[in-house]
Write a protein that holds these residues in place. Structure first.
Motif, mmCIF file in Angstrom:
data_model
loop_
_atom_site.group_PDB
_atom_site.id
_atom_site.type_symbol
_atom_site.label_atom_id
_atom_site.label_comp_id
_atom_site.label_asym_id
_atom_site.label_seq_id
_atom_site.Cartn_x
_atom_site.Cartn_y
_atom_site.Cartn_z
ATOM 1 N N MET A 1 59.663 71.514 42.791
ATOM 2 C CA MET A 1 60.527 72.933 42.039
ATOM 3 C C MET A 1 61.818 72.941 41.862
ATOM 4 O O MET A 1 62.592 72.830 42.660
ATOM 5 C CB MET A 1 59.915 73.739 42.842
ATOM 6 C CG MET A 1 59.990 75.405 42.650
ATOM 7 S SD MET A 1 59.091 77.113 43.877
ATOM 8 C CE MET A 1 60.043 78.051 42.797
ATOM 9 N N SER A 2 62.414 73.559 40.823
ATOM 10 C CA SER A 2 63.528 73.520 40.194
ATOM 11 C C SER A 2 64.052 74.848 41.330
ATOM 12 O O SER A 2 63.353 75.907 41.848
ATOM 13 C CB SER A 2 63.232 74.286 38.474
ATOM 14 O OG SER A 2 64.766 74.949 37.975
ATOM 15 N N GLN A 3 65.416 74.254 41.137
ATOM 16 C CA GLN A 3 66.126 75.437 42.047
ATOM 17 C C GLN A 3 67.007 76.746 40.909
ATOM 18 O O GLN A 3 67.405 77.712 41.463
ATOM 19 C CB GLN A 3 67.340 74.683 42.843
ATOM 20 C CG GLN A 3 66.568 73.590 43.485
ATOM 21 C CD GLN A 3 67.913 72.805 44.698
ATOM 22 O OE1 GLN A 3 68.673 73.572 45.769
ATOM 23 N NE2 GLN A 3 67.538 71.697 45.267
ATOM 24 N N VAL A 4 67.009 76.466 39.809
ATOM 25 C CA VAL A 4 67.787 77.383 38.864
ATOM 26 C C VAL A 4 66.782 78.167 38.306
ATOM 27 O O VAL A 4 65.466 77.828 37.884
ATOM 28 C CB VAL A 4 68.090 76.445 37.582
ATOM 29 C CG1 VAL A 4 69.368 76.927 36.517
ATOM 30 C CG2 VAL A 4 68.833 75.066 38.159
ATOM 31 N N SER A 5 66.828 79.793 38.921
ATOM 32 C CA SER A 5 65.996 80.526 38.601
ATOM 33 C C SER A 5 66.988 80.990 37.608
ATOM 34 O O SER A 5 67.348 82.513 38.842
ATOM 35 C CB SER A 5 65.634 81.067 39.366
ATOM 36 O OG SER A 5 64.328 81.731 39.145
ATOM 37 N N THR A 6 66.978 82.559 36.981
ATOM 38 C CA THR A 6 67.690 83.234 36.078
ATOM 39 C C THR A 6 66.681 83.832 34.913
ATOM 40 O O THR A 6 66.050 82.795 34.368
ATOM 41 C CB THR A 6 68.688 82.780 35.639
ATOM 42 O OG1 THR A 6 69.336 82.356 34.508
ATOM 43 C CG2 THR A 6 69.721 82.926 36.479
ATOM 44 N N PRO A 7 66.650 84.877 35.162
ATOM 45 C CA PRO A 7 65.543 85.744 34.017
ATOM 46 C C PRO A 7 66.173 85.395 32.468
ATOM 47 O O PRO A 7 65.766 85.844 31.517
ATOM 48 C CB PRO A 7 65.859 87.447 34.112
ATOM 49 C CG PRO A 7 66.480 87.897 34.958
ATOM 50 C CD PRO A 7 67.100 86.264 35.180
ATOM 51 N N TYR A 8 66.993 84.888 32.588
ATOM 52 C CA TYR A 8 68.134 85.309 30.552
ATOM 53 C C TYR A 8 67.946 83.297 30.280
ATOM 54 O O TYR A 8 68.133 82.794 31.403
ATOM 55 C CB TYR A 8 68.645 85.718 30.690
ATOM 56 C CG TYR A 8 70.747 85.244 31.317
ATOM 57 C CD1 TYR A 8 71.236 84.055 31.102
ATOM 58 C CD2 TYR A 8 70.522 85.853 33.120
ATOM 59 C CE1 TYR A 8 72.427 83.498 32.368
ATOM 60 C CE2 TYR A 8 72.371 85.528 33.821
ATOM 61 C CZ TYR A 8 72.093 84.178 33.220
ATOM 62 O OH TYR A 8 73.142 83.871 34.166
ATOM 63 N N ARG A 9 68.459 83.316 29.506
ATOM 64 C CA ARG A 9 68.108 81.828 28.657
ATOM 65 C C ARG A 9 68.903 82.322 27.991
ATOM 66 O O ARG A 9 69.840 83.242 27.513
ATOM 67 C CB ARG A 9 67.427 80.744 28.076
ATOM 68 C CG ARG A 9 66.188 80.693 28.786
ATOM 69 C CD ARG A 9 66.435 80.135 30.524
ATOM 70 N NE ARG A 9 66.185 79.186 31.087
ATOM 71 C CZ ARG A 9 66.323 80.047 32.860
ATOM 72 N NH1 ARG A 9 66.515 80.827 32.853
ATOM 73 N NH2 ARG A 9 64.626 79.229 33.236
#
Length: 708
Positions: free
Chosen positions: A1-9
């Motif tokens: 599973m990805s460790q990078v998680s943010t609500p923006y791109r």
């Protein structure tokens, strides 16, 4: 599973800026030959709960939905204007200029060999007193020694439990038993394991005299383990001479600390009896020049380049020049230089709740509206993955990632976790309307060229597509505020009295959309690019506006420590793929990016194509409605008909042909349930399909023609 998680791109910036060549002709008084005036009645439908912030109660943390003076739920026109302008800026390759110029600071100790460590840790740190004398900032250099907090507490006669509650430097200085930089006599010894640093041992008869300097206490108290900060400082043996602080160095320091509680504390006391010696600072030198300074030993280091520098690294045209871009022409802009400002030719009325929408609202659970930090360089600075290290604003070629967008996702309100859950001051409760709620508003426009109206129309619905959504209001990181916009009615008037734009208004508006697409395709073709619609920035914009996507990586990470871990270079490839997968446009070398671009209109052709496209859309919608209401037998015949058309073509796959054979066999097996008309239709389909080069299909058709 990805460790990078943010609500923006991000949608990437390009080395291309579109400046329309008709800008000098824009006026409220001089009509365009192809200009239009009119109104569009818009319907805004909420696909997730929505909160457009109005009155706020700071005590309870409640943010109420915007209301009119008579307490009716509404959406201000300014909110819609800002939302749509941002989309048009991206779609029309406009300037990236809505960014305040800042010189950010960084304190990154995630790796011992990164750029911060090379600048701060690997070179000697100095101490001194910062003063402002005769219009010049300067530092009086002094020696410094370490002072263990245990001995500081004993010297100041303050209780250990009480001292532990004082986490901030300001709190410690304001304590009555400490005071501002109190004097101390001490003996100086070598630090254990750090012979290059002195250790102050308090002694009323000590051989050294100095002043105690304290900083904040991040993390646990001094007796909380090996990683806890244990020492404060004593500044002593001040030099009689001073080092001047260059204006650009002080500007970098001020931009980092301007709004901090600690700087306000010091600056209000500068040049008073409370600070006879000045403000205690740490600094680094380049020869006899102050290179940087801060309020702690491991202080925030100003980046070499500002945000505007990074934008210019992509293209100067984003910030320089006087000519307006397309959003400026439509929505207006403030005055710059001799040209002056432009008044917008578009206005949005107040969006009111529709009569069929519920007026009830819901007060959501507490949440924290985190503001994304531009100092998180793995995301905000474009990463190319080269060299195995992160790009950041110390580098001459560093570029900003681009326009920040919140990808569409399901509503999921994240509750505060860890220490943040105990701090009610940072938490809010949002009042929302329900999903399915609708608002209506009127968009009025004056003297817009067809291509400009087309740009506005494309922005409203992403090119006449209802599968994309806008993001409006507060709580977008949690999926709040996903809305769709449709045109319910229109009233058009052409500047040319001989032009009829109202009789077939929907066709006319669609042709205007095509005019805008033509402008963008012509511009990118001139720049040597294959297609505007297939370009990476447009793909990114639409990708983030499409709700059908995996949302597992679109939540905030639970704690700040999780973001710190991501600064390790082992995550570089993953971060690059998450935030910087799409690339901006780079025109061919022969393309002059400083010149305005024209538009070769083909409106008559676009009118004809618009009529054909809308007819096809209507037929498709009618067919979909027919399928939705069809019986199982009717649905089966429709599926066979659709696959027949595909398999008669040259691009049909073997699996599509196999599926057609299965459907034909199913129809043969259930033919007893068909009425006479349906049997006739099935025989016709079988006759048409029998010529397809596929044995399974031919066998199924033979059975149908024999038995049905």
């Amino acid at each position: 599973m990805s460790q990078v998680s943010t609500p923006y791109r991000f949608v990437p910036l390009s080395k291309l800026v579109l400046l329309p060549d008709w800008a000098d002709q824009v006026s409220h008084d001089q009509p365009f030959v192809d200009g239009l005036c009119g109104e569009l009645k818009l319907r805004l439908t909420c696909h997730t709960p929505l909160c457009v912030g109005g009155e706020q109660d700071k005590k309870s943390g409640q943010v109420h939905f915007f209301r009119t003076p008579d307490q009716q739920l509404a959406i201000p026109g300014s909110s819609l204007k800002g939302m749509l302008r941002n989309v048009l800026e991206i779609a029309s390759f406009a300037r990236f200029k809505q960014v305040e110029d800042q010189r950010l600071g960084v304190r990154d100790i995630s790796q011992s060999n990164n750029f911060y460590a090379r600048e701060i840790v690997s070179s000697p740190v100095h101490a001194g007193w910062l003063t402002f004398i005769d219009g010049q900032w300067q530092i009086q250099h002094c020696e410094f020694s370490r002072l263990h907090q245990e001995q500081l507490i004993e010297h100041c006669k303050i209780g250990k439990p009480e001292w532990k509650t004082l986490k901030k430097a300001v709190e410690r200085y304001e304590h009555k038993r400490v005071g501002i930089c109190p004097e101390i006599r001490f003996n100086r010894e070598a630090m254990p394991k750090k012979a290059d640093q002195g250790l102050a041992i308090p002694n009323p008869n000590g051989s050294h005299h100095g002043r105690i300097v304290v900083t904040g206490q991040p993390g646990p108290a001094f007796d909380g383990g090996r990683s806890a900060k244990k020492y404060e400082f004593v500044f002593h043996d001040t030099s009689q001479s001073s080092l001047p602080v260059a204006p650009e160095v002080m500007t970098g320091f001020r931009q980092i600390h301007e709004d901090s509680e600690e700087w306000k504390f010091w600056s209000n006391k500068l040049n008073t009896s409370q600070l006879p010696q000045g403000i205690p600072v740490f600094f680094h030198k380049d020869g006899e020049r102050v290179k940087s300074l801060g309020l702690a030993m491991m202080y925030k280091l100003p980046y070499k380049h500002s945000l505007h520098d990074a934008i210019r690294h992509t293209h100067d045209a984003h910030l320089t020049g006087q000519a307006p871009d397309l959003p400026d022409l439509i929505f207006g802009c403030l005055g710059e230089g001799e040209r002056g400002g432009l008044r917008g030719r578009v206005s949005f009325g107040l969006a009111s709740l529709t009569p069929d929408s519920p007026s009830e609202t819901q007060l959501r659970d507490r949440c924290i509206l985190n503001a994304p930090k531009p100092t998180f360089y793995p995301a905000y600075i474009r990463q190319d993955g080269k060299g195995g290290s992160f790009r950041q604003l110390m580098e001459d070629r560093s570029e900003l990632a681009g326009w920040k967008r919140y990808p569409v996702k399901d509503f999921n309100l994240q509750s505060p976790q860890g220490k943040a859950a105990d701090n009610l001051k940072t938490q809010v409760k949002l009042e929302t309307v329900k999903d399915g709620t609708a608002f209506t508003t009127t968009l009025r426009f004056h003297n817009l060229r067809r291509v400009e109206l087309g740009a506005l129309l494309w922005t409203l619905d992403f090119g006449d597509s209802q599968k994309y959504r806008h993001a409006l209001g507060m709580g977008k990181p949690f999926g709040l505020g996903q809305i769709g916009i449709t045109i319910e009615d229109q009233r058009l008037r052409a500047n040319d009295p001989g032009e009829d734009c109202q009789t077939n208004a929907s066709v006319y508006l669609h042709a205007c959309r095509r005019e805008f697409i033509d402008l963008m395709e012509q511009t990118l073709q001139a720049a040597g690019q294959p297609s505007w619609e297939a370009s990476e920035p447009i793909k990114a914009l639409l990708e983030h506006a499409k709700p059908a996507r995996n949302t597992g990586d679109l939540d905030y990470l639970p704690t700040p420590k999780d973001f710190v871990k991501l600064r390790n270079t082992e995550h570089l490839d993953e971060l690059r793929k998450t935030f910087h997968e799409h690339a901006g446009i780079t025109p061919d070398k022969g393309f002059d990016t400083t010149q305005p671009h024209g538009h070769a209109s083909r409106f008559a052709e676009n009118l004809q194509q618009a009529a054909q496209e809308l007819e096809r859309q209507a037929q498709k919608a009618e067919l979909e409605q027919k399928k939705a209401n069809a019986t199982p037998e009717e649905s089966l015949l429709m599926e066979i008909s659709d696959l027949r058309d595909i398999c008669l073509g040259s691009s049909a796959t073997s699996s599509q042909k196999d599926n057609l054979a299965k459907l034909l066999n199913k129809a043969h097996a259930t033919s007893m349930d068909l009425d006479d008309n349906q049997k006739t239709e099935l025989r016709q389909l079988a006759g048409q399909c029998s010529g397809i080069d596929n044995k399974k299909i031919q066998q199924a058709c033979k059975k149908i023609l024999r038995d049905v």
